[in-house]
Each structure stands twice: as structure tokens, then as C-alpha cells.
Design an enzyme around this catalytic site. Structure first.
Site, PDB file in Angstrom:
ATOM      1  N   TYR A   1      15.165   1.458  17.229  1.00  0.00           N
ATOM      2  CA  TYR A   1      14.726   1.277  15.846  1.00  0.00           C
ATOM      3  C   TYR A   1      15.677   0.374  15.074  1.00  0.00           C
ATOM      4  O   TYR A   1      16.868   0.676  14.948  1.00  0.00           O
ATOM      5  CB  TYR A   1      14.589   2.619  15.129  1.00  0.00           C
ATOM      6  CG  TYR A   1      13.621   3.596  15.777  1.00  0.00           C
ATOM      7  CD1 TYR A   1      12.619   3.167  16.646  1.00  0.00           C
ATOM      8  CD2 TYR A   1      13.716   4.957  15.517  1.00  0.00           C
ATOM      9  CE1 TYR A   1      11.740   4.063  17.233  1.00  0.00           C
ATOM     10  CE2 TYR A   1      12.833   5.862  16.096  1.00  0.00           C
ATOM     11  CZ  TYR A   1      11.857   5.409  16.955  1.00  0.00           C
ATOM     12  OH  TYR A   1      10.988   6.303  17.542  1.00  0.00           O
TER      13      TYR A   1
ATOM     14  N   GLY B   1       3.148  11.027  15.183  1.00  0.00           N
ATOM     15  CA  GLY B   1       1.908  10.438  14.682  1.00  0.00           C
ATOM     16  C   GLY B   1       0.852  11.430  14.245  1.00  0.00           C
ATOM     17  O   GLY B   1      -0.342  11.167  14.423  1.00  0.00           O
ATOM     18  N   PRO B   2       1.219  12.562  13.649  1.00  0.00           N
ATOM     19  CA  PRO B   2       0.195  13.560  13.305  1.00  0.00           C
ATOM     20  C   PRO B   2      -0.801  13.086  12.250  1.00  0.00           C
ATOM     21  O   PRO B   2      -1.918  13.603  12.169  1.00  0.00           O
ATOM     22  CB  PRO B   2       1.019  14.751  12.800  1.00  0.00           C
ATOM     23  CG  PRO B   2       2.298  14.149  12.309  1.00  0.00           C
ATOM     24  CD  PRO B   2       2.575  13.016  13.257  1.00  0.00           C
TER      25      PRO B   2
ATOM     26  N   LEU C   1      -5.197   9.460   8.325  1.00  0.00           N
ATOM     27  CA  LEU C   1      -5.547  10.812   7.877  1.00  0.00           C
ATOM     28  C   LEU C   1      -4.758  11.228   6.635  1.00  0.00           C
ATOM     29  O   LEU C   1      -4.697  12.410   6.307  1.00  0.00           O
ATOM     30  CB  LEU C   1      -5.310  11.811   9.011  1.00  0.00           C
ATOM     31  CG  LEU C   1      -6.186  11.606  10.243  1.00  0.00           C
ATOM     32  CD1 LEU C   1      -5.783  12.563  11.361  1.00  0.00           C
ATOM     33  CD2 LEU C   1      -7.660  11.784   9.898  1.00  0.00           C
TER      34      LEU C   1
ATOM     35  N   GLY D   1      -1.354   6.975   9.073  1.00  0.00           N
ATOM     36  CA  GLY D   1      -1.827   7.013   7.692  1.00  0.00           C
ATOM     37  C   GLY D   1      -3.329   7.092   7.546  1.00  0.00           C
ATOM     38  O   GLY D   1      -3.830   7.280   6.426  1.00  0.00           O
TER      39      GLY D   1
ATOM     40  N   ALA E   1      -1.800   9.944  12.125  1.00  0.00           N
ATOM     41  CA  ALA E   1      -2.501   8.807  12.729  1.00  0.00           C
ATOM     42  C   ALA E   1      -2.280   7.508  11.962  1.00  0.00           C
ATOM     43  O   ALA E   1      -3.231   6.860  11.510  1.00  0.00           O
ATOM     44  CB  ALA E   1      -3.994   9.123  12.854  1.00  0.00           C
TER      45      ALA E   1
ATOM     46  N   GLU F   1      -4.089  10.891   2.376  1.00  0.00           N
ATOM     47  CA  GLU F   1      -4.960  10.837   1.213  1.00  0.00           C
ATOM     48  C   GLU F   1      -5.361   9.398   0.883  1.00  0.00           C
ATOM     49  O   GLU F   1      -6.505   9.120   0.524  1.00  0.00           O
ATOM     50  CB  GLU F   1      -4.268  11.481   0.001  1.00  0.00           C
ATOM     51  CG  GLU F   1      -4.200  12.987   0.066  1.00  0.00           C
ATOM     52  CD  GLU F   1      -3.407  13.498   1.277  1.00  0.00           C
ATOM     53  OE1 GLU F   1      -3.940  14.356   1.990  1.00  0.00           O
ATOM     54  OE2 GLU F   1      -2.282  13.022   1.525  1.00  0.00           O
TER      55      GLU F   1
END
Length: 302
Positions: free
Chosen positions: A51, A198-199, A205, A203, A201, A207
Site C-alpha cells: 500500500y 470489501g463488505p 452497497l 461502495g 462492495a 448509502e
């Protein structure tokens, strides 16, 4: 915040960790975000030597200085920059791993790493040599435990059968359920924990993710993503937003010890942390979500 045991190790990590890749290179702001995460109950920080060409490890090291014992620190190895050569070279050799760990320790300003992870892997790797490197580093006290970061079932299976990994970091979300078919059941059976990256996804998922569906995600079309977001709406409530629902889904499998959403702002961080306080998804809600998404997506990496 709830803490879960990481595999067979004696590490207990917060169920919401901090994926540090998105912290950025503005040191003052990045350090502030890490400090805020620690204050709000996160104790698991995940970075990598890859990174920002090592800069991320340096920033994380500065952020945890003076409170190292409060943190479960994870980093990764395997992607090598060779002077004079563009891009990255994959190097899972014992010599490189044992050399690279010294650079990570220096950048992180620590004399040990809690969880050292192979940052990828293929069946063509010298797997026994790679495992030997991690085992020696563990015996030397340089690392406490090791794992791999992979989405490849065949590679994961080799390390499960041949090594003492305590964890597998794998992409896992409502929109990327590849791991559910083979990986999660295998790891649950073997007592090896999953760290879900990545829960949300990327962004999609979140708002504000309606603007991110245009390009699709994996092999979902934009129309399919719009439809899934709409179908998820009934699960959203004042105590659990869309992104928090997504994070709770990743935490819903027994094999998952932690989800590590990234955060590039204080608001994002606070919102992610509050997922730990939001209602867990019921069995019925988990089944509903599985009914509106696909388990087999983006199979090119198998």
C-alpha cells in the site's frame, strides 16, 4: 465492541477492523482516523507493504506508537518492487519473505507482527518453502501468527492442508459470495477464521452507492445492482443503514471473525463502527439476501 478469536490463535480481534489501504497519504488525517478507530473499540488494523509503496505501513506505525500493546497489527507480503522494473513482481520465496519482514517491522516501528499474511498465491508457488518462511519467523518471535489473503479455493485448500494458518482474508460481501460455496465451509470445519474484506462492495452497497452502479460490479450489470439495492431496502431500519446491513451480512457466517471496511473520512469510520451496534441479521434475513444475489460470480480467479 465484540471481539472474536482468530482461528486457533490467542488473538482476539474486534469484529469490525480497519482496512488501512484507504487511509491515504496525508499523515495527520490518517493518524487521526487510526486514533479514532482505536478510541471507538477497533483493535484490528490491516495494512500491507504494497500500500502506497510502504507509506501506509509507516503511517500506521506512527499512529500506534505508544499503544502497540492495544493493537492487533496485520500486514502482508509477497508483492515485490524490483528497482528499474515497472510494476510489481510476485515473490513468495523464503528469502524474500524473510527479508521483506524486516522492512515492514522498520516501517511499522515494532519488533513483532501479530498476523503476517501472504498477499496472494498460486498453485505454482513453492508452497512448502513459503510455509517454512512463516514458520521460522514465528519460531523467531518476529511474527505471532500467519495467514493468507486469497480468493482462490484451490490455493486456500493447499494452505489449509499443509500449514498452520489461523486466518484467510478473502473478499466477501452480499455481491461477492464466491467464498460461501467452498471456502467458508472448509474454514469453519478446520477452525480457521475468515477476515472479510470489501463488505460494502467498493461502495456499491453504501448509502451513496447509487452513483457507483453504472459500471456494474464483478459480473452484475448496473440494472441488477439497482434492483438488489431496492430489494435490500426493507432490511434497512433506523438502527441499521444499507452499508451496515452489508457489513452485518459479512459477519453473519460462523467462519468470519471480522469484517474490515475501509474508511477515508471520519464520518465513514464512525458509520462503519456503528455496524457493531446495529442489529444482527436474522436467519430469515440472511436467506432473503442469498435469494436476491448470486453465489457464483466472477469465477475467472478460480
Amino acid at each position: 465492541m465484540k471481539k472474536n478469536r482468530l482461528g486457533s490463535s490467542d488473538l482476539y480481534i474486534s469484529e469490525i477492523g480497519l482496512g488501512c489501504m484507504s487511509l491515504g497519504t496525508e499523515e495527520k488525517e490518517a493518524v487521526r482516523l487510526v486514533h479514532e478507530a482505536l478510541e471507538r473499540g477497533i483493535n484490528f488494523l490491516d495494512t500491507a507493504d504494497l500500500y502506497d509503496a510502504g507509506r501506509n505501513e509507516e503511517i500506521v506505525g506512527k499512529a500506534v506508537k505508544g499503544r502497540r500493546s492495544d493493537v492487533i497489527l496485520a500486514t502482508k507480503v509477497g508483492n515485490r518492487r524490483i528497482p528499474g522494473k515497472e510494476g510489481l513482481s510476485w515473490d513468495p520465496s523464503k528469502s524474500y519473505i524473510k527479508s521483506a519482514v524486516k522492512d515492514s517491522l522498520r516501517r511499522l516501528q515494532t519488533d513483532y507482527i501479530d498476523l503476517y499474511q501472504l498477499h496472494g498465491g498460486t498453485l505454482d508457488d513453492p508452497i512448502d518453502e513459503t510455509i517454512e518462511a512463516f514458520e521460522e519467523l514465528k519460531q523467531e518471535g518476529v511474527i505471532r501468527f500467519y495467514g493468507i489473503s486469497s480468493i482462490r479455493p484451490n490455493v486456500i485448500r493447499e494452505y489449509v492442508n499443509r500449514s498452520h494458518i489461523v486466518s484467510v482474508m478473502s473478499q466477501y460481501s452480499i455481491l461477492d459470495r464466491r467464498a460461501e460455496e467452498e471456502v467458508l465451509p472448509l474454514l469453519a470445519e478446520k477452525g480457521i477464521s475468515v477476515i472479510a474484506r470489501g463488505p460494502v462492495a467498493s461502495g456499491v452497497l453504501a448509502e451513496a452507492g447509487a452513483s457507483k452502479v453504472e459500471k456494474g460490479y464483478l459480473d452484475y450489470t448496473s440494472d441488477e445492482l439497482i434492483d438488489i439495492r431496492a430489494k435490500l431496502a426493507p432490511l434497512v431500519c433506523p438502527e441499521r443503514s444499507l452499508s451496515q446491513t452489508a457489513i452485518r451480512y459479512s459477519l453473519g457466517h460462523q467462519a468470519v471473525a471480522a469484517a474490515i471496511p475501509g474508511a477515508s473520512s471520519l464520518n465513514q469510520l464512525i458509520h462503519n463502527v456503528k455496524a457493531a451496534e446495529s442489529p444482527a441479521l436474522s436467519t430469515e434475513e440472511l436467506e432473503f439476501i442469498r435469494g436476491i444475489s448470486r453465489a457464483n460470480v466472477y469465477t475467472a480467479h478460480r
